[in-house]
Design a protein around this motif. Structure first.
Motif, PDB file in Angstrom:
ATOM      1  N   SER A 117       9.589  -7.289  -7.485  1.00  0.00           N
ATOM      2  CA  SER A 117       9.781  -6.317  -6.412  1.00  0.00           C
ATOM      3  C   SER A 117      11.066  -6.546  -5.627  1.00  0.00           C
ATOM      4  CB  SER A 117       8.584  -6.358  -5.446  1.00  0.00           C
ATOM      5  OG  SER A 117       8.409  -7.660  -4.928  1.00  0.00           O
TER       6      SER A 117
ATOM      7  N   THR B 291       4.371  -0.958  -8.328  1.00  0.00           N
ATOM      8  CA  THR B 291       2.968  -0.606  -8.135  1.00  0.00           C
ATOM      9  C   THR B 291       2.109  -1.496  -9.036  1.00  0.00           C
ATOM     10  OG1 THR B 291       2.770   1.040  -9.918  1.00  0.00           O
ATOM     11  CG2 THR B 291       3.651   1.800  -7.805  1.00  0.00           C
ATOM     12  N   THR B 292       0.876  -1.725  -8.609  1.00  0.00           N
ATOM     13  CA  THR B 292      -0.073  -2.471  -9.431  1.00  0.00           C
ATOM     14  C   THR B 292      -1.386  -1.703  -9.485  1.00  0.00           C
ATOM     15  OG1 THR B 292      -0.784  -3.781  -7.513  1.00  0.00           O
ATOM     16  CG2 THR B 292       0.937  -4.729  -8.910  1.00  0.00           C
TER      17      THR B 292
ATOM     18  N   GLY C 102      -4.749  -5.159 -12.731  1.00  0.00           N
ATOM     19  CA  GLY C 102      -3.651  -6.108 -12.704  1.00  0.00           C
ATOM     20  C   GLY C 102      -2.400  -5.615 -13.398  1.00  0.00           C
ATOM     21  N   GLU C 103      -2.452  -4.405 -14.007  1.00  0.00           N
ATOM     22  CA  GLU C 103      -1.259  -3.876 -14.669  1.00  0.00           C
ATOM     23  C   GLU C 103      -0.216  -3.500 -13.622  1.00  0.00           C
ATOM     24  OE1 GLU C 103      -4.159  -0.411 -14.144  1.00  0.00           O
ATOM     25  OE2 GLU C 103      -4.236  -2.546 -14.647  1.00  0.00           O
ATOM     26  N   ALA C 104       1.063  -3.618 -13.997  1.00  0.00           N
ATOM     27  CA  ALA C 104       2.158  -3.334 -13.077  1.00  0.00           C
ATOM     28  C   ALA C 104       3.075  -2.272 -13.663  1.00  0.00           C
ATOM     29  CB  ALA C 104       2.947  -4.605 -12.783  1.00  0.00           C
TER      30      ALA C 104
ATOM     31  N   THR D  92       4.317 -11.080  -1.957  1.00  0.00           N
ATOM     32  CA  THR D  92       3.796  -9.795  -2.418  1.00  0.00           C
ATOM     33  C   THR D  92       4.511  -8.677  -1.687  1.00  0.00           C
ATOM     34  OG1 THR D  92       1.614 -10.832  -2.688  1.00  0.00           O
ATOM     35  CG2 THR D  92       1.701  -8.428  -2.780  1.00  0.00           C
TER      36      THR D  92
ATOM     37  N   GLU E  37       4.249  -4.693  -2.694  1.00  0.00           N
ATOM     38  CA  GLU E  37       3.868  -3.722  -3.716  1.00  0.00           C
ATOM     39  C   GLU E  37       2.910  -2.672  -3.184  1.00  0.00           C
ATOM     40  OE1 GLU E  37       0.151  -6.189  -5.720  1.00  0.00           O
ATOM     41  OE2 GLU E  37       2.216  -6.756  -6.220  1.00  0.00           O
TER      42      GLU E  37
ATOM     43  N   ALA F   8      -0.510  -1.128  -4.158  1.00  0.00           N
ATOM     44  CA  ALA F   8      -1.658  -1.469  -5.000  1.00  0.00           C
ATOM     45  C   ALA F   8      -2.623  -0.290  -5.085  1.00  0.00           C
ATOM     46  CB  ALA F   8      -2.368  -2.699  -4.447  1.00  0.00           C
TER      47      ALA F   8
END
Length: 220
Positions: free
Chosen positions: A74, A81-82, A86-88, A140, A142, A144
């Motif tokens: 990031s 984004t997640t 848990g995929e990004a 962190t 992101e 989510a």
């Protein structure tokens, strides 16, 4: 053309059409995960000023900030984004106007300049004036999608701060700050606004914490 040849050609057309249709459906499913954005949209955060948290009165003290350690996925100019599994992924068609790590540091500097407390960030050329060293680790940063790919995401920013005295290198404080802000909608505009709010919350808490940590320093 024989009947068998015509049948073979028709079968190939049908198969080709089904393949393209399947591909279109697969792509539409992937795109729906991401918020809508204008092509090549450029966005910024850090415009919201954090709430001032004035520390104990007294003379100002210098804080030398070491280079911020930013989570690599990031740190750049793409919006991370997640998903719940848990995929990004990055938001398609949207970027930060400058790397997130740069905008974070700029917002922090502005917060110190505007805050009425004792702590002031100083440049690396003024090391002799520093009474504290601040080290930040942005763990962190992101959006989510905790409630699924079509629901508004939750912006999560987590930062670890470590303060030490310059004289004897004694540890003054070690704390983790976190902000979570739900975006108003699954569109880039509201998502960026939520990033801005979460960033302001974390930075405001950081500045207040550093001001309070200066209570043990001599007031000259």
């Amino acid at each position: 053309m024989s009947a068998s040849v015509k049948k073979a050609a028709l079968a190939r057309k049908i198969a080709s059409g089904l393949t393209l249709a399947g591909l279109a459906l697969a792509l539409s499913g992937c795109i729906s995960v991401f918020p809508k954005a204008d092509p090549s949209g450029m966005y910024r955060f850090g415009t919201t000023a954090p709430a001032a948290a004035k520390g104990p009165p007294g003379a100002m003290f210098g804080v030398l900030k070491a280079p911020t350690v930013f989570t690599r996925p990031s740190a750049g100019d793409r919006i991370l984004t997640t998903g719940p599994g848990g995929e990004a992924a990055y938001v398609a068609g949207a970027r930060w106007i400058a790397p997130a790590s740069v905008q974070f540091d700029e917002a922090l500097s502005r917060a110190f300049d505007a805050d009425p407390g004792r702590a002031r960030l100083i440049g690396r050329g003024e090391v002799a004036k520093a009474q504290m060293v601040l080290r930040l680790e942005v763990r962190t940063f992101e959006a989510a999608y905790v409630d699924g790919p079509k629901a508004p995401p939750e912006i999560i920013i987590q930062v670890r701060g470590v303060i030490s005295r310059t004289g004897d290198r004694a540890l003054v404080g070690d704390q983790v700050f976190e902000a979570k802000v739900k975006a108003a909608d699954n569109r880039v505009g509201p998502i960026v606004a939520a990033f801005d709010q979460a960033n302001a919350k974390v930075i405001g808490d950081l500045v207040g914490w550093i001001n309070a940590a200066g209570a043990g320093l001599p007031t000259e």
